[in-house]
Scaffold this active site. Sequence first.
Site, short mmCIF file in Angstrom:
data_model
loop_
_atom_site.label_atom_id
_atom_site.label_comp_id
_atom_site.label_asym_id
_atom_site.label_seq_id
_atom_site.Cartn_x
_atom_site.Cartn_y
_atom_site.Cartn_z
N ARG A 99 1.03 -0.77 -0.18
CA ARG A 99 0.12 -0.01 0.06
C ARG A 99 1.11 1.02 -0.31
O ARG A 99 1.50 1.38 0.72
CB ARG A 99 -0.74 0.11 1.42
CG ARG A 99 -1.68 -1.22 1.48
CD ARG A 99 -2.73 -1.38 0.66
NE ARG A 99 -3.41 0.02 0.07
CZ ARG A 99 -4.67 -0.32 -1.01
NH1 ARG A 99 -4.45 -0.55 -1.52
NH2 ARG A 99 -5.66 0.93 -0.77
N HIS A 117 12.75 -2.55 -1.26
CA HIS A 117 12.03 -2.27 -3.04
C HIS A 117 13.22 -2.98 -3.87
O HIS A 117 14.50 -3.27 -3.53
CB HIS A 117 12.69 -1.37 -3.26
CG HIS A 117 11.72 -0.85 -4.05
ND1 HIS A 117 10.72 -0.43 -4.68
CD2 HIS A 117 12.38 -0.97 -5.11
CE1 HIS A 117 10.37 -0.95 -5.91
NE2 HIS A 117 11.74 -0.65 -6.24
N GLN A 181 18.47 -12.84 -1.95
CA GLN A 181 19.22 -11.97 -1.65
C GLN A 181 18.74 -10.67 -0.27
O GLN A 181 19.43 -10.54 0.35
CB GLN A 181 19.63 -10.84 -2.39
CG GLN A 181 21.03 -11.61 -3.60
CD GLN A 181 22.19 -12.73 -2.66
OE1 GLN A 181 22.55 -12.10 -2.28
NE2 GLN A 181 21.99 -13.61 -3.19
C1 GAR Z 1 9.56 -8.37 -2.42
O1 GAR Z 1 10.19 -8.49 -3.55
C2 GAR Z 1 9.56 -6.61 -1.67
O2 GAR Z 1 11.25 -6.24 -2.62
C3 GAR Z 1 8.90 -6.45 -2.55
O3 GAR Z 1 7.40 -7.45 -2.77
C4 GAR Z 1 7.82 -8.87 -1.93
C5 GAR Z 1 7.50 -9.30 -1.55
O4 GAR Z 1 8.29 -10.93 -0.74
N1 GAR Z 1 8.41 -5.35 -2.25
C6 GAR Z 1 7.98 -4.18 -3.28
O5 GAR Z 1 7.64 -4.66 -3.94
C7 GAR Z 1 6.99 -3.18 -2.45
N2 GAR Z 1 6.78 -2.32 -3.19
P1 GAR Z 1 7.82 -11.52 0.42
O6 GAR Z 1 5.87 -11.21 1.04
O7 GAR Z 1 7.71 -12.79 0.51
O8 GAR Z 1 8.52 -10.62 1.92
#
Ligand code: GAR
Length: 198
Positions: A99, A117, A181
């Site tokens: 969000r 990010h 990573q």
């Molecule tokens: C991750 O790759 C994070 O960097 C990205 O969503 C994924 C969540 O994975 N975040 C964004 O894109 C924020 N704008 P997870 O729920 O398995 O941690």
Amino acid sequence: MKNIVILISGGGSNMAAIARAAVQQQWEQTLHARIAAVISNRPNAGGLKIAADMGLTTQVVDHTEFADRADPRTAFDDVLRQTIDSYEPTLVVLAGFMRILTPGFVVHFEGRLLNIHPSLLPAFPGLHTHQRALDAGCRFAGATVHQVTTELDHGPILAQAVVPVLADDTADSLAARVLTQEHLIYPQAIEAFLNSHV
Ligand code: GAR
């Protein structure tokens, strides 16, 4: 004790990596820090079950319940802020929280609000980062941990990890390589932040 509140929207693999690091590195003893709560804006986020199975407190603030308000984003952020504040957090960690937060929310937590990010910021803020990196012909991609400011996907960079882009990569294969990573740099960045800032 320094309370950490983690916000998720989906699978929660970064949250789980942080929670594992907290156990393995005994953050309660070494950093006087603990994960006080994992909060999701989606009731069906897979990460909620993972968090509960790890013995963490979970809570849902469902953004869809605010849809009929005059200003749904502010109404949601107000309740989210109050919910987070009830845990008296030293640090609020966005871990796949999808969000866009209002400036009022960000200012309230500024200086103790981190995000990860999936790109090498300042390249590719926003969504679809991996496809955009492929489309641009990038030879390298990666992830960034940064402090959150009112400008989306900006703010002081705390950590980055770089991975190669391979010739046969798809957005999914690149995302998976970057995610491995993310799981390393986010716990490290949180540990360094807690050691130096609080
Ligand atoms: C991750 O790759 C994070 O960097 C990205 O969503 C994924 C969540 O994975 N975040 C964004 O894109 C924020 N704008 P997870 O729920 O398995 O941690």
